[in-house]
Design a protein around this motif. Structure first.
Motif, PDB file in Angstrom:
ATOM      1  N   LYS A   2       1.027  -1.375   0.096  1.00  0.00           N
ATOM      2  CA  LYS A   2       0.025   0.082  -0.042  1.00  0.00           C
ATOM      3  C   LYS A   2       0.635   1.158  -0.448  1.00  0.00           C
ATOM      4  CE  LYS A   2      -3.736   2.600   2.610  1.00  0.00           C
ATOM      5  NZ  LYS A   2      -4.272   2.347   3.510  1.00  0.00           N
ATOM      6  N   GLU A   3       2.158   1.172   0.688  1.00  0.00           N
ATOM      7  CA  GLU A   3       2.663   2.177   1.202  1.00  0.00           C
ATOM      8  C   GLU A   3       3.381   2.322  -0.703  1.00  0.00           C
ATOM      9  OE1 GLU A   3       5.428   1.209   3.642  1.00  0.00           O
ATOM     10  OE2 GLU A   3       4.425   2.105   5.667  1.00  0.00           O
ATOM     11  N   VAL A   4       3.796   1.528  -1.227  1.00  0.00           N
ATOM     12  CA  VAL A   4       4.443   2.131  -2.560  1.00  0.00           C
ATOM     13  C   VAL A   4       3.013   2.244  -3.199  1.00  0.00           C
ATOM     14  CG1 VAL A   4       5.208   0.673  -4.366  1.00  0.00           C
ATOM     15  CG2 VAL A   4       6.265  -0.024  -2.062  1.00  0.00           C
ATOM     16  N   ILE A   5       2.456   1.943  -3.325  1.00  0.00           N
ATOM     17  CA  ILE A   5       1.149   1.715  -4.749  1.00  0.00           C
ATOM     18  C   ILE A   5       0.875   4.042  -4.301  1.00  0.00           C
ATOM     19  CG2 ILE A   5      -1.323   2.193  -5.556  1.00  0.00           C
ATOM     20  CD1 ILE A   5      -0.984  -1.165  -5.038  1.00  0.00           C
ATOM     21  N   LEU A   6       1.246   4.347  -2.732  1.00  0.00           N
ATOM     22  CA  LEU A   6       0.365   5.280  -2.398  1.00  0.00           C
ATOM     23  C   LEU A   6       1.727   6.550  -2.699  1.00  0.00           C
ATOM     24  CD1 LEU A   6      -1.666   5.151   0.891  1.00  0.00           C
ATOM     25  CD2 LEU A   6      -1.966   6.111  -1.429  1.00  0.00           C
ATOM     26  N   SER A   7       2.528   6.186  -2.501  1.00  0.00           N
ATOM     27  CA  SER A   7       3.996   6.562  -2.845  1.00  0.00           C
ATOM     28  C   SER A   7       3.964   7.132  -4.556  1.00  0.00           C
ATOM     29  CB  SER A   7       5.040   6.052  -2.745  1.00  0.00           C
ATOM     30  OG  SER A   7       6.714   6.482  -3.005  1.00  0.00           O
ATOM     31  N   LEU A   8       3.988   5.562  -5.333  1.00  0.00           N
ATOM     32  CA  LEU A   8       3.995   6.003  -6.574  1.00  0.00           C
ATOM     33  C   LEU A   8       2.175   7.339  -7.244  1.00  0.00           C
ATOM     34  CD1 LEU A   8       5.187   5.006  -9.472  1.00  0.00           C
ATOM     35  CD2 LEU A   8       2.784   3.592  -9.536  1.00  0.00           C
ATOM     36  N   ILE A   9       1.873   7.054  -6.554  1.00  0.00           N
ATOM     37  CA  ILE A   9       0.893   8.282  -6.943  1.00  0.00           C
ATOM     38  C   ILE A   9       0.784   9.603  -6.563  1.00  0.00           C
ATOM     39  CG2 ILE A   9      -1.782   8.756  -6.512  1.00  0.00           C
ATOM     40  CD1 ILE A   9      -2.551   6.301  -6.298  1.00  0.00           C
ATOM     41  N   THR A  10       1.952  10.034  -5.048  1.00  0.00           N
ATOM     42  CA  THR A  10       1.453  10.811  -4.669  1.00  0.00           C
ATOM     43  C   THR A  10       3.210  11.439  -5.734  1.00  0.00           C
ATOM     44  OG1 THR A  10       1.521  10.599  -2.974  1.00  0.00           O
ATOM     45  CG2 THR A  10       2.816  12.863  -2.752  1.00  0.00           C
ATOM     46  N   GLY A  11       4.102  11.018  -5.846  1.00  0.00           N
ATOM     47  CA  GLY A  11       4.999  10.687  -7.218  1.00  0.00           C
ATOM     48  C   GLY A  11       4.813  11.946  -8.633  1.00  0.00           C
ATOM     49  N   ILE A  12       3.308  11.197  -8.912  1.00  0.00           N
ATOM     50  CA  ILE A  12       2.811  11.567 -10.496  1.00  0.00           C
ATOM     51  C   ILE A  12       2.299  12.470  -9.551  1.00  0.00           C
ATOM     52  CG2 ILE A  12       0.640  10.232 -11.895  1.00  0.00           C
ATOM     53  CD1 ILE A  12       1.779   7.736 -11.467  1.00  0.00           C
ATOM     54  N   ILE A  13       1.411  13.204  -9.264  1.00  0.00           N
ATOM     55  CA  ILE A  13       0.751  14.128  -8.805  1.00  0.00           C
ATOM     56  C   ILE A  13       1.802  15.050  -8.897  1.00  0.00           C
ATOM     57  CG2 ILE A  13      -0.290  15.371  -6.973  1.00  0.00           C
ATOM     58  CD1 ILE A  13      -3.074  12.966  -7.073  1.00  0.00           C
ATOM     59  N   VAL A  14       3.141  14.935  -8.089  1.00  0.00           N
ATOM     60  CA  VAL A  14       3.447  15.541  -7.670  1.00  0.00           C
ATOM     61  C   VAL A  14       4.523  16.256  -8.631  1.00  0.00           C
ATOM     62  CG1 VAL A  14       6.185  16.330  -6.788  1.00  0.00           C
ATOM     63  CG2 VAL A  14       3.799  15.703  -5.318  1.00  0.00           C
ATOM     64  N   GLY A  15       4.845  15.379  -9.801  1.00  0.00           N
ATOM     65  CA  GLY A  15       5.631  15.292 -10.691  1.00  0.00           C
ATOM     66  C   GLY A  15       4.702  16.327 -12.255  1.00  0.00           C
ATOM     67  N   PHE A  16       3.246  15.998 -12.340  1.00  0.00           N
ATOM     68  CA  PHE A  16       2.333  16.394 -12.751  1.00  0.00           C
ATOM     69  C   PHE A  16       2.286  18.041 -12.071  1.00  0.00           C
ATOM     70  CE2 PHE A  16      -1.432  18.456 -13.980  1.00  0.00           C
ATOM     71  CZ  PHE A  16      -1.573  17.738 -15.361  1.00  0.00           C
ATOM     72  N   ALA A  19       5.033  20.397 -13.062  1.00  0.00           N
ATOM     73  CA  ALA A  19       5.259  20.231 -14.814  1.00  0.00           C
ATOM     74  C   ALA A  19       4.331  21.050 -15.405  1.00  0.00           C
ATOM     75  CB  ALA A  19       5.260  18.999 -15.787  1.00  0.00           C
ATOM     76  N   LEU A  20       3.701  21.062 -14.722  1.00  0.00           N
ATOM     77  CA  LEU A  20       2.205  22.248 -14.798  1.00  0.00           C
ATOM     78  C   LEU A  20       2.707  23.786 -14.391  1.00  0.00           C
ATOM     79  CD1 LEU A  20      -1.338  22.761 -16.125  1.00  0.00           C
ATOM     80  CD2 LEU A  20      -1.475  22.588 -13.017  1.00  0.00           C
ATOM     81  N   LEU A  21       3.251  23.754 -14.017  1.00  0.00           N
ATOM     82  CA  LEU A  21       3.493  25.510 -12.639  1.00  0.00           C
ATOM     83  C   LEU A  21       4.747  25.619 -13.694  1.00  0.00           C
ATOM     84  CD1 LEU A  21       2.909  24.467  -9.136  1.00  0.00           C
ATOM     85  CD2 LEU A  21       1.572  25.767 -10.756  1.00  0.00           C
ATOM     86  N   LYS A  22       5.366  25.236 -14.811  1.00  0.00           N
ATOM     87  CA  LYS A  22       6.841  24.838 -15.152  1.00  0.00           C
ATOM     88  C   LYS A  22       8.276  25.141 -14.181  1.00  0.00           C
ATOM     89  CE  LYS A  22       4.952  27.207 -19.725  1.00  0.00           C
ATOM     90  NZ  LYS A  22       3.435  25.677 -19.982  1.00  0.00           N
ATOM     91  N   LEU A  23       8.341  24.136 -13.513  1.00  0.00           N
ATOM     92  CA  LEU A  23       9.383  24.316 -11.838  1.00  0.00           C
ATOM     93  C   LEU A  23      10.015  23.632 -12.536  1.00  0.00           C
ATOM     94  CD1 LEU A  23       7.350  25.154  -8.789  1.00  0.00           C
ATOM     95  CD2 LEU A  23       8.203  26.336 -10.001  1.00  0.00           C
ATOM     96  N   PRO A  24      11.165  22.787 -12.307  1.00  0.00           N
ATOM     97  CA  PRO A  24      12.354  21.964 -12.607  1.00  0.00           C
ATOM     98  C   PRO A  24      12.107  21.377 -11.710  1.00  0.00           C
ATOM     99  CG  PRO A  24      13.148  23.859 -11.138  1.00  0.00           C
ATOM    100  CD  PRO A  24      12.217  24.428 -12.036  1.00  0.00           C
ATOM    101  N   ILE A  25      12.221  20.010 -12.515  1.00  0.00           N
ATOM    102  CA  ILE A  25      11.868  18.637 -11.782  1.00  0.00           C
ATOM    103  C   ILE A  25      12.088  18.264 -10.068  1.00  0.00           C
ATOM    104  CG2 ILE A  25      13.129  16.949 -12.986  1.00  0.00           C
ATOM    105  CD1 ILE A  25      11.501  15.129 -13.212  1.00  0.00           C
TER     106      ILE A  25
END
Length: 56
Positions: A2-16, A19-25
């Protein structure tokens, strides 16, 4: 798991959002950098496994 899945989802949201705010990754932009982070984690876990052999 469950931690791995939540971490992946959080990472995808943060990465998105970055990118949306045009900030460095906020992570290494190359596979080699990500692999290095995994290596640091694996080294830490390896030490935790072998450390009891040296403290007896």
């Amino acid at each position: 798991m469950k931690e791995v899945i939540l971490s992946l989802i959080t990472g995808i949201i943060v990465g998105f959002l970055f990118a949306l705010l045009k900030l460095p990754i906020p992570a290494p932009p190359a596979l080699a950098g990500v692999t290095g982070i995994v290596g640091v984690y694996l080294g830490f876990k390896l030490f935790q496994m072998v450390a009891p052999m040296f403290t007896k």
